[in-house]
Design a protein around this motif. Structure first.
Motif, PDB file in Angstrom:
ATOM      1  N   ALA A   1      47.308  21.395  49.049  1.00  0.00           N
ATOM      2  CA  ALA A   1      45.876  21.335  48.807  1.00  0.00           C
ATOM      3  C   ALA A   1      45.157  22.461  49.532  1.00  0.00           C
ATOM      4  CB  ALA A   1      45.327  19.991  49.256  1.00  0.00           C
ATOM      5  N   VAL A   2      45.795  23.044  50.550  1.00  0.00           N
ATOM      6  CA  VAL A   2      45.189  24.133  51.308  1.00  0.00           C
ATOM      7  C   VAL A   2      45.233  25.409  50.471  1.00  0.00           C
ATOM      8  CG1 VAL A   2      45.342  25.545  53.394  1.00  0.00           C
ATOM      9  CG2 VAL A   2      45.860  23.101  53.498  1.00  0.00           C
ATOM     10  N   LYS A   3      44.109  26.124  50.466  1.00  0.00           N
ATOM     11  CA  LYS A   3      44.039  27.383  49.735  1.00  0.00           C
ATOM     12  C   LYS A   3      43.504  28.484  50.634  1.00  0.00           C
ATOM     13  CE  LYS A   3      43.403  25.694  45.010  1.00  0.00           C
ATOM     14  NZ  LYS A   3      42.583  25.788  43.780  1.00  0.00           N
ATOM     15  N   LEU A   4      43.895  29.702  50.310  1.00  0.00           N
ATOM     16  CA  LEU A   4      43.301  30.871  50.941  1.00  0.00           C
ATOM     17  C   LEU A   4      42.176  31.371  50.059  1.00  0.00           C
ATOM     18  CD1 LEU A   4      46.089  33.278  52.291  1.00  0.00           C
ATOM     19  CD2 LEU A   4      44.367  32.069  53.621  1.00  0.00           C
ATOM     20  N   LYS A   5      41.084  31.772  50.669  1.00  0.00           N
ATOM     21  CA  LYS A   5      39.973  32.355  49.929  1.00  0.00           C
ATOM     22  C   LYS A   5      39.915  33.836  50.295  1.00  0.00           C
ATOM     23  CE  LYS A   5      37.470  29.294  51.897  1.00  0.00           C
ATOM     24  NZ  LYS A   5      36.326  28.496  52.428  1.00  0.00           N
ATOM     25  N   ILE A   6      40.029  34.693  49.291  1.00  0.00           N
ATOM     26  CA  ILE A   6      40.030  36.134  49.528  1.00  0.00           C
ATOM     27  C   ILE A   6      38.823  36.769  48.855  1.00  0.00           C
ATOM     28  CG2 ILE A   6      41.558  36.566  47.543  1.00  0.00           C
ATOM     29  CD1 ILE A   6      42.681  38.961  49.088  1.00  0.00           C
ATOM     30  N   ALA A   7      38.152  37.667  49.569  1.00  0.00           N
ATOM     31  CA  ALA A   7      37.015  38.407  49.024  1.00  0.00           C
ATOM     32  C   ALA A   7      37.463  39.820  48.684  1.00  0.00           C
ATOM     33  CB  ALA A   7      35.875  38.447  50.042  1.00  0.00           C
ATOM     34  N   ILE A   8      37.186  40.256  47.463  1.00  0.00           N
ATOM     35  CA  ILE A   8      37.475  41.635  47.077  1.00  0.00           C
ATOM     36  C   ILE A   8      36.232  42.221  46.398  1.00  0.00           C
ATOM     37  CG2 ILE A   8      39.931  41.153  46.810  1.00  0.00           C
ATOM     38  CD1 ILE A   8      39.590  41.272  43.815  1.00  0.00           C
ATOM     39  N   GLN A   9      36.229  43.526  46.286  1.00  0.00           N
ATOM     40  CA  GLN A   9      35.086  44.223  45.700  1.00  0.00           C
ATOM     41  C   GLN A   9      34.929  43.847  44.232  1.00  0.00           C
ATOM     42  OE1 GLN A   9      35.446  48.535  45.572  1.00  0.00           O
ATOM     43  NE2 GLN A   9      33.411  48.763  46.436  1.00  0.00           N
ATOM     44  N   LYS A  10      33.700  43.541  43.820  1.00  0.00           N
ATOM     45  CA  LYS A  10      33.481  43.119  42.436  1.00  0.00           C
ATOM     46  C   LYS A  10      33.416  44.297  41.474  1.00  0.00           C
ATOM     47  CE  LYS A  10      28.398  42.811  42.623  1.00  0.00           C
ATOM     48  NZ  LYS A  10      27.236  41.910  42.445  1.00  0.00           N
ATOM     49  N   SER A  11      33.147  45.481  41.990  1.00  0.00           N
ATOM     50  CA  SER A  11      33.167  46.704  41.181  1.00  0.00           C
ATOM     51  C   SER A  11      33.279  47.873  42.154  1.00  0.00           C
ATOM     52  CB  SER A  11      31.900  46.829  40.327  1.00  0.00           C
ATOM     53  OG  SER A  11      30.755  46.911  41.158  1.00  0.00           O
ATOM     54  N   GLY A  12      33.594  49.041  41.611  1.00  0.00           N
ATOM     55  CA  GLY A  12      33.711  50.183  42.500  1.00  0.00           C
ATOM     56  C   GLY A  12      35.148  50.617  42.699  1.00  0.00           C
ATOM     57  N   ARG A  13      35.349  51.509  43.666  1.00  0.00           N
ATOM     58  CA  ARG A  13      36.619  52.211  43.772  1.00  0.00           C
ATOM     59  C   ARG A  13      37.782  51.348  44.255  1.00  0.00           C
ATOM     60  NH1 ARG A  13      37.693  54.434  48.861  1.00  0.00           N
ATOM     61  NH2 ARG A  13      36.223  53.795  50.466  1.00  0.00           N
ATOM     62  N   LEU A  14      37.524  50.185  44.879  1.00  0.00           N
ATOM     63  CA  LEU A  14      38.620  49.352  45.363  1.00  0.00           C
ATOM     64  C   LEU A  14      38.963  48.190  44.428  1.00  0.00           C
ATOM     65  CD1 LEU A  14      37.890  49.049  49.207  1.00  0.00           C
ATOM     66  CD2 LEU A  14      39.197  50.783  47.974  1.00  0.00           C
ATOM     67  N   TYR A  15      38.115  47.931  43.445  1.00  0.00           N
ATOM     68  CA  TYR A  15      38.317  46.752  42.589  1.00  0.00           C
ATOM     69  C   TYR A  15      39.645  46.789  41.843  1.00  0.00           C
ATOM     70  CZ  TYR A  15      37.940  43.749  38.509  1.00  0.00           C
ATOM     71  OH  TYR A  15      38.215  42.827  37.534  1.00  0.00           O
ATOM     72  N   GLU A  16      39.897  47.875  41.124  1.00  0.00           N
ATOM     73  CA  GLU A  16      41.102  47.951  40.300  1.00  0.00           C
ATOM     74  C   GLU A  16      42.366  47.839  41.139  1.00  0.00           C
ATOM     75  OE1 GLU A  16      41.351  47.882  37.134  1.00  0.00           O
ATOM     76  OE2 GLU A  16      39.267  48.195  36.510  1.00  0.00           O
ATOM     77  N   ASP A  17      42.409  48.574  42.246  1.00  0.00           N
ATOM     78  CA  ASP A  17      43.605  48.551  43.091  1.00  0.00           C
ATOM     79  C   ASP A  17      43.800  47.202  43.756  1.00  0.00           C
ATOM     80  OD1 ASP A  17      44.515  51.158  42.605  1.00  0.00           O
ATOM     81  OD2 ASP A  17      43.168  52.003  44.106  1.00  0.00           O
ATOM     82  N   SER A  18      42.713  46.539  44.115  1.00  0.00           N
ATOM     83  CA  SER A  18      42.823  45.227  44.763  1.00  0.00           C
ATOM     84  C   SER A  18      43.384  44.177  43.817  1.00  0.00           C
ATOM     85  CB  SER A  18      41.451  44.778  45.288  1.00  0.00           C
ATOM     86  OG  SER A  18      40.955  45.663  46.264  1.00  0.00           O
ATOM     87  N   THR A  19      42.843  44.136  42.582  1.00  0.00           N
ATOM     88  CA  THR A  19      43.357  43.155  41.616  1.00  0.00           C
ATOM     89  C   THR A  19      44.782  43.514  41.196  1.00  0.00           C
ATOM     90  OG1 THR A  19      42.246  44.398  39.836  1.00  0.00           O
ATOM     91  CG2 THR A  19      41.091  42.496  40.750  1.00  0.00           C
TER      92      THR A  19
END
Length: 287
Positions: A3-21
């Motif tokens: 039931a435990v989950k990790l919550k991760i924040a990533i850039q919604k747009s911009g230069r890091l979005y594509e690489d992060s996903t």
């Protein structure tokens, strides 16, 4: 599934979005449709993903709204929040640099004394100036910093640089680097034991993907009388694999070469007698 989950924040747009996903997908984490979403979950890993402005990610992680986040070091250091950096990710590389008009000479940090400096990174620039005992007038600008000298707003800029083409087009030249930056994984400092276990699992996958990208799988045909010389050139993880070929007096040698030494080694291997060299990308690399 726990039931435990990790919550991760990533850039919604911009230069890091594509690489992060892309990194999450390479780690075997399936994400539901992420287009125009502010939040999604994985179907096969206990991970919830928030898509945020990069400037907000350090604050969200410090506050525990997100457990971990992917953000540029430049943003992380500028925001100066109480979070921990746990892994450099190798993408989103850039630098925060001082740039001046091309027709001017640069006399080092002391030549910035009394200048007007336009930047989106006032905290980092202030630190840099203080470290050099320089007093200057910092103008904080949220975007299009490079036009500031041209419109008379500033004498100098401190801005992110990757190729330098934007500076060049605006009549500027890069003269000094304040900070070299890349994407990093950060964490909240008060994760539970269960969350830390999940984070370690995710880190194992990330490091496996990173290791694979830094290495190549190499196969080659080698005359048996030159095997010893060729093998001496191959570091590998332990030792290369050697298999006999159907042709008498020849063997197939399989090994792993790091990206950093790849081209030099290939030239040496050819000179040592290796033929038919085949180079294959590695998807995952578990040590």
């Amino acid at each position: 599934m726990s039931a435990v989950k990790l919550k991760i924040a990533i850039q919604k747009s911009g230069r890091l979005y594509e690489d992060s996903t892309a990194l999450l997908k390479e780690c075997g984490i399936d994400l539901r449709n992420v287009k125009d979403r502010l939040k999604t979950e994985s179907d096969n890993f206990p991970l919830e993903v928030f898509f945020l402005r990069d400037d907000d990610i350090p604050q969200y992680v410090e506050d525990g709204v997100a457990d971990i986040g992917i953000v540029g070091e430049n943003v992380l250091l500028e925001k100066n929040k109480k979070v921990s950096t746990i892994e450099k990710l190798g993408f989103g590389k850039c630098r925060l640099s001082i740039a001046i008009p091309r027709n001017q000479e640069y006399g080092g940090a002391e030549s910035l004394e009394g200048k007007r400096i336009a930047t989106s990174y006032p905290f980092l620039v202030s630190q840099y100036l203080a470290n050099h005992n320089v007093t200057a007038d910092i103008h904080e600008i949220s975007g299009s910093v490079e036009i500031a000298p041209g419109i008379g707003l500033a004498d100098v800029v401190a801005d992110l640089v990757s190729s330098g083409s934007t500076l060049f087009m605006n009549g500027l030249k890069e003269v000094e680097t304040i900070l070299k930056s890349e994407a990093v994984l950060i964490q909240n400092n008060q994760l539970s034991e269960e969350q830390l276990q999940l984070l370690n699992t995710l880190l194992f996958r990330i490091r496996t993907v990173k290791k694979a990208k830094k290495n190549k799988y190499v196969l080659m045909n080698v005359p048996n009388e030159k095997l010893e010389t060729v093998v001496s050139l191959l570091p590998g993880m332990r030792s290369p694999t050697i298999l006999p070929l159907a042709s008498t007096g020849w063997s197939s040698v399989h090994s792993v070469l790091s990206e950093a030494e790849f081209w030099d080694k290939i030239e040496q291997l050819k000179e040592a007698g290796a033929e038919g060299i085949l180079v294959v990308p590695i998807e995952k690399m578990v040590l």
